[in-house]
Design a protein around this motif. Structure first.
Motif, PDB file in Angstrom:
ATOM      1  N   TYR A 293       0.843  -1.198   0.000  1.00 13.03           N
ATOM      2  CA  TYR A 293       0.000   0.000   0.000  1.00 13.03           C
ATOM      3  C   TYR A 293       0.881   1.253   0.000  1.00 13.03           C
ATOM      4  O   TYR A 293       2.020   1.218   0.466  1.00 13.03           O
ATOM      5  CB  TYR A 293      -0.885   0.078   1.250  1.00 13.03           C
ATOM      6  CG  TYR A 293      -1.768  -1.117   1.486  1.00 13.03           C
ATOM      7  CD1 TYR A 293      -3.048  -1.176   0.945  1.00 13.03           C
ATOM      8  CD2 TYR A 293      -1.329  -2.178   2.290  1.00 13.03           C
ATOM      9  CE1 TYR A 293      -3.871  -2.274   1.183  1.00 13.03           C
ATOM     10  CE2 TYR A 293      -2.135  -3.269   2.529  1.00 13.03           C
ATOM     11  CZ  TYR A 293      -3.409  -3.317   1.979  1.00 13.03           C
ATOM     12  OH  TYR A 293      -4.214  -4.400   2.215  1.00 13.03           O
ATOM     13  N   VAL A 307      -5.241   5.561   1.938  1.00  9.27           N
ATOM     14  CA  VAL A 307      -4.463   4.331   1.753  1.00  9.27           C
ATOM     15  C   VAL A 307      -4.764   3.820   0.344  1.00  9.27           C
ATOM     16  O   VAL A 307      -5.916   3.565   0.006  1.00  9.27           O
ATOM     17  CB  VAL A 307      -4.840   3.253   2.794  1.00  9.27           C
ATOM     18  CG1 VAL A 307      -4.061   1.975   2.519  1.00  9.27           C
ATOM     19  CG2 VAL A 307      -4.551   3.754   4.203  1.00  9.27           C
ATOM     20  N   PRO A 309      -4.004   0.884  -2.432  1.00  8.80           N
ATOM     21  CA  PRO A 309      -3.402  -0.432  -2.713  1.00  8.80           C
ATOM     22  C   PRO A 309      -2.533  -0.363  -3.972  1.00  8.80           C
ATOM     23  O   PRO A 309      -2.841   0.366  -4.922  1.00  8.80           O
ATOM     24  CB  PRO A 309      -4.609  -1.341  -2.933  1.00  8.80           C
ATOM     25  CG  PRO A 309      -5.784  -0.595  -2.373  1.00  8.80           C
ATOM     26  CD  PRO A 309      -5.476   0.857  -2.544  1.00  8.80           C
TER      27      PRO A 309
END
Length: 310
Positions: A293, A307, A309
């Motif tokens: 991440y 956040v 990915p």
């Protein structure tokens, strides 16, 4: 630094923007961090290289012993040049001012809205005159509300008048609606009409306007930048907004060779996983197992902003 000394207050101003988390609770915060001692406040000030401190609440004068203790520690540890100003919705007495003398440099009075019509005859102006005589820089700081022009009568007795653009908040929203007020737009907290209410006074030399956008985009940003520059790890990227960006790997068996080559300063193992430079994870993903991440958050393990990915 913002030193929030208590969330308790004997006033009940309908426009108070204090969050439900703090309102009515007797807790101390330095910036966003809940603290327990004057030493904690000094440490937070050093962490952000603070040049001064604003003491606020709730009502700071209801916890005068605490204010004196914390301000004495800040002056002792950071030097007399560390500027301290105090906000209060009360009119400080001579005894209170004497206890603050040498510790607080500036008094920012907040007369409640219902006293503006007779401001020149109020205890606030008597207190302002006394504070100036005792050597404090003294002014009034209030949100922009209908009837702002009434405060013109106070200007001869003050060093300044600060007007903050009225802001919509979770704790005052119901009262705002009851008075027919609405947010200016869907992005900012400013209340529609607030700028116009303060416009008439802003031509005076002693009057200063602080917009809701300025608080968000300048004051908070500068504070975050100071903290980030003092606390960022070698692999953290500090953004122009004062947040930090780094890479996170979860479910990693062992530290990959590509990351070990960075040296001890190039990564950190935490309970959440392995943290390192985000670009390492983006450019060398095929050499790194686990779930990767990119994390953006406030500095010094603050609020997570995003956040992403990989």
């Amino acid at each position: 630094m913002v030193l929030f000394v208590t969330g308790t207050c004997r006033k009940a101003c309908w426009y108070c923007p204090l969050s439900k988390e703090r309102k009515g609770h007797d807790r101390v915060y330095a910036n966003e961090k809940c603290i327990a001692t004057p030493g904690d406040a000094v440490a937070e000030a050093r962490r952000m290289s603070a040049l001064g401190t604003g003491v606020t609440g709730g009502e700071p004068l209801d916890k005068l012993d605490r204010v004196v203790e914390y301000c004495r520690a800040l002056k002792r540890e950071l030097g007399p040049g560390h500027q301290i100003h105090l906000y209060t919705a009360l009119a400080p007495t001579r005894d209170q001012l004497e206890r603050l003398s040498g510790l607080v440099d500036e008094i920012r009075l907040h007369p409640p809205h219902d006293q503006w019509e007779t401001i020149a005859q109020s205890d606030f102006i008597a207190s302002a005159r006394l504070a100036k005589h005792m050597g404090f820089v003294t002014g009034i700081e209030v949100p922009s509300l209908p009837g702002m022009d009434l405060l013109e009568a106070a200007l001869p007795y003050l060093d300044f008048l600060n007007i903050n653009e009225l802001e919509w908040g979770e704790s005052n929203a119901e009262e705002m609606r009851r008075r027919g007020m609405v947010p200016e737009d869907g992005v900012h907290n400013a209340v529609m009409g607030a700028r116009e209410w303060g416009a008439g006074l802003c031509s005076h030399q002693k009057v200063h306007w602080c917009s809701s956008g300025f608080k968000d985009s300048v004051q908070l940003r500068k504070r975050l930048l100071r903290i980030a520059r003092n606390t960022a790890r070698p692999f953290d990227e500090v953004t122009e907004d004062g947040t930090v960006v780094y890479g996170l790997v979860e479910g990693l068996g062992e530290v990959p060779e590509i990351i070990r080559e960075l040296g001890d300063d190039g990564y950190e193992l935490r309970e959440e996983g392995l943290e390192t430079a985000w670009w390492i994870l983006a450019e060398h993903g095929d050499e790194i197992s686990g779930t990767r991440y990119i994390v953006e958050r406030y500095p010094d393990r603050g609020i997570i902003v995003e956040v992403t990915p990989l």
